[in-house]
Design an enzyme around this catalytic site. Structure first.
Site, PDB file in Angstrom:
ATOM      1  N   SER A 148       0.879  -1.177   0.000  1.00 44.61           N
ATOM      2  CA  SER A 148       0.000   0.000   0.000  1.00 44.61           C
ATOM      3  C   SER A 148       0.913   1.223   0.000  1.00 44.61           C
ATOM      4  O   SER A 148       2.115   1.098   0.326  1.00 44.61           O
ATOM      5  CB  SER A 148      -0.845  -0.003   1.285  1.00 44.61           C
TER       6      SER A 148
ATOM      7  N   TYR B  35      -1.820  -1.173  10.396  1.00 49.41           N
ATOM      8  CA  TYR B  35      -1.801  -1.292   8.935  1.00 49.41           C
ATOM      9  C   TYR B  35      -0.465  -0.801   8.382  1.00 49.41           C
ATOM     10  O   TYR B  35       0.157  -1.467   7.548  1.00 49.41           O
ATOM     11  CB  TYR B  35      -2.966  -0.467   8.368  1.00 49.41           C
TER      12      TYR B  35
HETATM   13  P1  NAD Z   1     -11.328  -6.558   0.110  1.00 50.88           P
HETATM   14  O1  NAD Z   1     -11.897  -6.301   1.449  1.00 50.88           O
HETATM   15  O2  NAD Z   1     -12.177  -6.336  -1.104  1.00 50.88           O
HETATM   16  O3  NAD Z   1     -10.753  -8.066   0.043  1.00 50.88           O
HETATM   17  C1  NAD Z   1     -10.036  -8.625   1.108  1.00 50.88           C
HETATM   18  C2  NAD Z   1      -9.872 -10.126   0.892  1.00 50.88           C
HETATM   19  O4  NAD Z   1      -9.132 -10.646   2.005  1.00 50.88           O
HETATM   20  C3  NAD Z   1     -11.203 -10.886   0.854  1.00 50.88           C
HETATM   21  O5  NAD Z   1     -11.132 -11.913  -0.120  1.00 50.88           O
HETATM   22  C4  NAD Z   1     -11.294 -11.492   2.243  1.00 50.88           C
HETATM   23  O6  NAD Z   1     -12.065 -12.683   2.297  1.00 50.88           O
HETATM   24  C5  NAD Z   1      -9.827 -11.776   2.531  1.00 50.88           C
HETATM   25  N1  NAD Z   1      -9.568 -11.911   3.974  1.00 50.88           N
HETATM   26  C6  NAD Z   1      -9.797 -11.006   4.937  1.00 50.88           C
HETATM   27  N2  NAD Z   1      -9.506 -11.524   6.150  1.00 50.88           N
HETATM   28  C7  NAD Z   1      -9.074 -12.796   5.941  1.00 50.88           C
HETATM   29  C8  NAD Z   1      -8.642 -13.854   6.781  1.00 50.88           C
HETATM   30  N3  NAD Z   1      -8.608 -13.748   8.127  1.00 50.88           N
HETATM   31  N4  NAD Z   1      -8.281 -15.021   6.206  1.00 50.88           N
HETATM   32  C9  NAD Z   1      -8.356 -15.179   4.880  1.00 50.88           C
HETATM   33  N5  NAD Z   1      -8.745 -14.217   4.026  1.00 50.88           N
HETATM   34  C10 NAD Z   1      -9.108 -13.038   4.554  1.00 50.88           C
HETATM   35  O7  NAD Z   1     -10.006  -5.666   0.057  1.00 50.88           O
HETATM   36  P2  NAD Z   1      -9.093  -5.062  -1.124  1.00 50.88           P
HETATM   37  O8  NAD Z   1      -9.209  -3.601  -1.084  1.00 50.88           O
HETATM   38  O9  NAD Z   1      -9.278  -5.786  -2.392  1.00 50.88           O
HETATM   39  O10 NAD Z   1      -7.657  -5.392  -0.488  1.00 50.88           O
HETATM   40  C11 NAD Z   1      -6.701  -6.259  -1.060  1.00 50.88           C
HETATM   41  C12 NAD Z   1      -5.324  -5.795  -0.627  1.00 50.88           C
HETATM   42  O11 NAD Z   1      -5.060  -4.507  -1.167  1.00 50.88           O
HETATM   43  C13 NAD Z   1      -5.147  -5.655   0.895  1.00 50.88           C
HETATM   44  O12 NAD Z   1      -3.898  -6.172   1.281  1.00 50.88           O
HETATM   45  C14 NAD Z   1      -5.207  -4.164   1.109  1.00 50.88           C
HETATM   46  O13 NAD Z   1      -4.504  -3.773   2.264  1.00 50.88           O
HETATM   47  C15 NAD Z   1      -4.547  -3.671  -0.156  1.00 50.88           C
HETATM   48  N6  NAD Z   1      -4.835  -2.258  -0.481  1.00 50.88           N
HETATM   49  C16 NAD Z   1      -6.113  -1.842  -0.682  1.00 50.88           C
HETATM   50  C17 NAD Z   1      -6.340  -0.496  -0.978  1.00 50.88           C
HETATM   51  C18 NAD Z   1      -7.719   0.043  -1.207  1.00 50.88           C
HETATM   52  O14 NAD Z   1      -7.867   1.280  -1.282  1.00 50.88           O
HETATM   53  N7  NAD Z   1      -8.741  -0.775  -1.342  1.00 50.88           N
HETATM   54  C19 NAD Z   1      -5.252   0.396  -1.075  1.00 50.88           C
HETATM   55  C20 NAD Z   1      -3.967  -0.096  -0.875  1.00 50.88           C
HETATM   56  C21 NAD Z   1      -3.762  -1.421  -0.578  1.00 50.88           C
END
Ligand code: NAD
Length: 260
Positions: free
Chosen positions: A142, A155
């Site tokens: 991130s 985080y």
């Molecule tokens: P999301 O909430 O859409 O998806 C998260 C996924 O993680 C889901 O499939 C969920 O089932 C899984 N998950 C959560 N807890 C879990 C657990 N205990 N065991 C197994 N699986 C688990 O989120 P996203 O935005 O697609 O995030 C994906 C990655 O991108 C993350 O690492 C997040 O930190 C990173 N990210 C997101 C953003 C944003 O703005 N959305 C920005 C930077 C980085």
């Protein structure tokens, strides 16, 4: 070029992981889908991928807070689909609160899911990649792996940690045909950030759309969120032969957030 390879994407039932699964499946990559979904729903999702893209796909719901469950998950994946060629450590959660009152259980969960899980999956997947002298490991960090923000102690600690882990594994694998990189996105339109948007809407008494705009523009110069698919397309490039010299990098994809 990637047809027939095997990719494991943690957290691929939603958001960035699901979009990436569609991009890779479109190239004929076999998939291990994963996330916290009811197993029946997960199996249906895998079947949908198999039929739509004519690939092999399985689903697993291992809880990434549990190291033993992760080990069993990777063993099963390798038994059913073979060596993991492409490992995408994507699953993540968020909790925002000032450090003084940050709940210990939230800290522990965020460190386990957003950081330690990647150590476990990498450790179990590397031997197969080393035998093949080919592999791609992509960790979804991130901007918070590069800079801090208030109320995000766990985080930011986890994401800075995964940037460090990325560098070390890249160095260790530099002569083995395996590249290891972190992608550092700014705001991406996924369910992960819904609570932050609704918190702003409640605090400022504004509509959700306005709250979303306020959240994005507070720190990110480009005033719109990315689509999850954009990250998937970037991952596809990192898997290509053209990207074989990109390794150990933490690559911002952040609308100029960290350019400031
Ligand atoms: P999301 O909430 O859409 O998806 C998260 C996924 O993680 C889901 O499939 C969920 O089932 C899984 N998950 C959560 N807890 C879990 C657990 N205990 N065991 C197994 N699986 C688990 O989120 P996203 O935005 O697609 O995030 C994906 C990655 O991108 C993350 O690492 C997040 O930190 C990173 N990210 C997101 C953003 C944003 O703005 N959305 C920005 C930077 C980085």
């Amino acid at each position: 070029m990637l047809k027939g390879k095997v990719a494991l994407i943690t957290g691929s039932t939603s958001g960035i992981g699901l979009a990436t699964a569609h991009v890779l499946a479109g190239e004929g990559v076999n998939l291990i889908l994963h996330g916290l979904l009811d197993p029946e729903e997960g199996d249906k999702l895998a079947q949908h991928f198999s039929v739509q893209y004519k690939i092999n796909a399985i689903f697993d719901d291992a809880d990434l807070r549990n190291p033993l469950a992760i080990q069993q998950f990777i063993d099963r994946a390798q038994f059913e689909l073979g060596t993991i060629d492409i490992l995408i450590n994507n699953a993540g959660i968020q909790h925002t609160e000032q450090t003084a009152s940050f709940p210990l259980n939230k800290w522990n969960d965020i460190i386990a899911i957003n950081l330690s899980a990647a150590f476990h999956t990498i450790q179990k997947s590397l031997p197969g990649m080393q035998v093949n002298q080919w592999g791609r490991i992509i960790n979804i960090a991130s901007v918070h792996g590069l800079v801090g923000s208030k109320n995000k102690s766990a985080y930011c600690a986890a994401k800075h940690g995964i940037v460090g882990l990325t560098k070390v594994v890249a160095l260790e694998c530099a002569e083995q045909g395996i590249t290891v990189n972190a992608i550092c996105p700014g705001w991406v339109d996924t369910p992960l950030i819904n609570k932050q948007i609704s918190d702003i809407a409640a605090r400022d008494n504004v509509e959700l759309a306005q709250a979303k705009y306020n959240l994005v523009t507070a720190k990110q110069p480009q005033p719109e969120m990315m689509e999850p698919k954009q990250i998937g397309e970037f991952i596809l490039f990192l898997c290509s032969d053209s990207a074989r010299s990109i390794t150990g990098a933490s690559l911002p994809m952040d609308g100029a957030w960290t350019a400031q």
